[in-house]
Design a protein around this motif. Structure first.
Motif, PDB file in Angstrom:
ATOM      1  N   MET A   1       0.847  -1.199   0.000  1.00  0.00           N
ATOM      2  CA  MET A   1       0.000   0.000   0.000  1.00  0.00           C
ATOM      3  C   MET A   1       0.881   1.247   0.000  1.00  0.00           C
ATOM      4  N   ALA A   2       0.543   2.199  -0.840  1.00  0.00           N
ATOM      5  CA  ALA A   2       1.338   3.420  -0.965  1.00  0.00           C
ATOM      6  C   ALA A   2       1.241   4.265   0.306  1.00  0.00           C
ATOM      7  N   VAL A   3       2.332   4.953   0.612  1.00  0.00           N
ATOM      8  CA  VAL A   3       2.355   5.855   1.770  1.00  0.00           C
ATOM      9  C   VAL A   3       1.647   7.144   1.389  1.00  0.00           C
ATOM     10  N   LYS A   4       0.759   7.607   2.242  1.00  0.00           N
ATOM     11  CA  LYS A   4       0.053   8.852   1.966  1.00  0.00           C
ATOM     12  C   LYS A   4       0.925  10.051   2.318  1.00  0.00           C
ATOM     13  N   LEU A   5       0.929  11.028   1.422  1.00  0.00           N
ATOM     14  CA  LEU A   5       1.677  12.256   1.670  1.00  0.00           C
ATOM     15  C   LEU A   5       1.157  12.951   2.926  1.00  0.00           C
ATOM     16  N   LYS A   6      -0.145  12.862   3.118  1.00  0.00           N
ATOM     17  CA  LYS A   6      -0.767  13.487   4.292  1.00  0.00           C
ATOM     18  C   LYS A   6      -0.223  12.888   5.581  1.00  0.00           C
ATOM     19  N   THR A   7       0.027  11.588   5.590  1.00  0.00           N
ATOM     20  CA  THR A   7       0.553  10.923   6.784  1.00  0.00           C
ATOM     21  C   THR A   7       1.940  11.458   7.149  1.00  0.00           C
ATOM     22  N   ILE A   8       2.780  11.658   6.131  1.00  0.00           N
ATOM     23  CA  ILE A   8       4.134  12.184   6.375  1.00  0.00           C
ATOM     24  C   ILE A   8       4.055  13.568   7.004  1.00  0.00           C
ATOM     25  N   PHE A   9       3.194  14.426   6.475  1.00  0.00           N
ATOM     26  CA  PHE A   9       3.094  15.787   6.999  1.00  0.00           C
ATOM     27  C   PHE A   9       2.416  15.823   8.360  1.00  0.00           C
ATOM     28  N   GLU A  10       1.458  14.939   8.598  1.00  0.00           N
ATOM     29  CA  GLU A  10       0.842  14.879   9.930  1.00  0.00           C
ATOM     30  C   GLU A  10       1.870  14.521  10.998  1.00  0.00           C
ATOM     31  N   ASN A  11       2.798  13.646  10.649  1.00  0.00           N
ATOM     32  CA  ASN A  11       3.801  13.193  11.620  1.00  0.00           C
ATOM     33  C   ASN A  11       4.988  14.132  11.759  1.00  0.00           C
ATOM     34  N   GLU A  12       5.337  14.838  10.686  1.00  0.00           N
ATOM     35  CA  GLU A  12       6.618  15.552  10.661  1.00  0.00           C
ATOM     36  C   GLU A  12       6.517  17.070  10.562  1.00  0.00           C
ATOM     37  N   TRP A  13       5.370  17.620  10.146  1.00  0.00           N
ATOM     38  CA  TRP A  13       5.306  19.033   9.785  1.00  0.00           C
ATOM     39  C   TRP A  13       5.568  19.960  10.979  1.00  0.00           C
ATOM     40  N   GLU A  14       4.933  19.710  12.116  1.00  0.00           N
ATOM     41  CA  GLU A  14       5.103  20.606  13.259  1.00  0.00           C
ATOM     42  C   GLU A  14       6.549  20.611  13.743  1.00  0.00           C
ATOM     43  N   GLU A  15       7.162  19.457  13.778  1.00  0.00           N
ATOM     44  CA  GLU A  15       8.568  19.375  14.177  1.00  0.00           C
ATOM     45  C   GLU A  15       9.464  20.069  13.163  1.00  0.00           C
ATOM     46  N   PHE A  16       9.144  19.926  11.876  1.00  0.00           N
ATOM     47  CA  PHE A  16       9.919  20.591  10.826  1.00  0.00           C
ATOM     48  C   PHE A  16       9.856  22.107  10.990  1.00  0.00           C
TER      49      PHE A  16
END
Length: 418
Positions: A1-16
């Motif tokens: 199953m492909a990784v959702k772009l939204k999942t990456i940003f939900e997990n990493e955006w605030e820390e970034f």
């Protein structure tokens, strides 16, 4: 199953945002588009309420979408609509594919002057092509061109270039003239000279920000003089028939993010993101691009366009001003009477039609009588209101129904519970 772009940003955006010193975080378009993408199809953007006329208890809650070009879902739909309209509008003649590239010394300058330089590039490349075509007045004709801006290259690196689809011929004195010859060396020299002249004009009029030389003590104009001695890349492909494949190829990321979710082959929170350029071609993992999640986000947000900036530009027969004059005349000459009659009718792809097309089901069909439900209202929620805010934080839409959100394996507390 492909990784959702939204999942990456939900997990990493605030820390970034807390830890990164990227200049891209200064752009409002970056924050706006990512906020929209993260809240797409949630209560934050509102709900459409559908109800069956015969069975009032049958209700569907459809969340509103964000319409952001960075959102994979909304961008896919927008790109699909735009590409189908473009293919329907394409003239039934041979097309040629060209690429005009900006010198690498000027790439960093474009980050601070996106609109000014991108608009200069689009005007200049068309002026360059027209200059060559009109070099001999007896052989001059009016072609049509669609120019698509790409800001990315291999590995999502910052690489500014335009893809152009141009008709292999055009209108001349009321008749269609076929011609596919374009002199690559001539276009290289003219493109370079016109771009440097345009950059000097922008610089002297104070329209460029952070315009400095590449070396200590070197002025901007001295750098332009140094660049003039080098060859600029211009590529001309052979004639490609009606250009359907080439239009699809150059326009696949025009209205959406420049990475496909199907191409993201690995994601580990806080550790790594791996992706490949073309998801339909099997590529071994060893050939994939790899970066830390923060590095991947930094690469990706560079390619979010500013608000009101255009990725597609139309010239000649394809320009809006020629829609009812030369373009219509070209269609008649090329025997496309059916297209002339349909001119002005836009293809519409609603979410309902896409669900039928992709999944083979009608999401608004009543489960009892099979009739299509009617929209009865639109609901919006005020985050400043305590009850609405609790609803926004603790509930979500799944299968067109309102359900409690699951937060780390636990069901969120209902807003009306004691």
């Amino acid at each position: 199953m492909a990784v959702k772009l939204k999942t990456i940003f939900e997990n990493e955006w605030e820390e970034f945002k807390r830890t990164s010193d990227s200049d891209e975080l200064k752009r409002a378009a970056v924050h706006d588009n990512i906020w929209k993408m993260l809240h797409c199809k949630t209560l934050w953007l509102g709900l459409l309420v559908y109800q069956c006329e015969d069975h009032g208890e049958e209700v569907r809650l459809v969340p509103c979408t964000c319409k952001s070009r960075f959102c994979p879902s909304c961008g896919y739909k927008a790109n699909l609509i735009w590409l189908n309209q473009l293919l329907a509008r394409a003239l039934p003649c041979d097309h040629q594919h060209l690429v005009f590239t900006l010198a690498f010394e000027l790439r960093e300058l474009t980050k601070s002057n996106r609109r000014a330089i991108f608009n200069l590039m689009s005007r200049t490349l068309w002026a360059t092509i027209r200059q060559f075509i009109n070099k001999h007045k007896a052989l001059a004709y009016q072609p049509g061109a669609v120019c698509i801006l790409h800001t990315f290259g291999k590995g999502l690196k910052w690489h500014i270039h335009f893809h152009i689809m141009i008709t292999a011929g055009g209108l001349s004195n009321g008749r269609w003239v076929e011609n596919s010859y374009l002199d690559e060396n001539y276009l290289k020299r003219a493109w370079k000279a016109k771009m440097l002249a345009g950059l000097r004009k922008l610089y002297r009029s104070g329209q460029l920000i952070n315009a400095v030389g590449r070396h200590p003590g070197q002025s901007f104009e001295q750098m332009l003089t140094e660049i003039y001695d080098r060859s600029w890349y211009v590529w001309i492909d052979r004639v490609k028939g009606d250009g359907t494949f080439a239009f699809t190829y150059i326009g696949r990321y025009c209205k959406r993010a420049c990475v496909s979710q199907k191409g993201i082959i690995e994601y580990r929170k806080g550790k790594i993101v791996a992706w490949k350029e073309r998801s339909k071609i099997p590529v071994p993992d060893i050939c994939a691009n790899r970066a830390t999640p923060h590095g991947f986000i930094d690469l990706l947000i560079h390619h979010i366009p500013n608000r009101y900036d255009h990725q597609a530009h139309y010239f000649g027969l394809y320009s809006a001003r020629q829609k009812n004059t030369l373009y219509r005349k070209a269609l008649k000459i090329l025997n496309r009477t059916a297209a002339v009659k349909k001119l002005g009718k836009k293809l519409k792809f609603t979410w309902q039609k896409l669900m039928r097309w992709v999944h083979g089901l009608n999401p608004l069909a009543c489960s009892k009588c099979g009739k299509e439900m009617k929209r009865i209202c639109i609901l919006f929620f005020n985050p400043k209101h305590p009850a609405d805010r609790d609803l926004l934080l603790n509930y979500e839409i799944k299968n067109y129904q309102l359900v409690p959100r699951k937060i780390e394996g636990l069901v969120a507390k209902s807003f009306d519970s004691s």
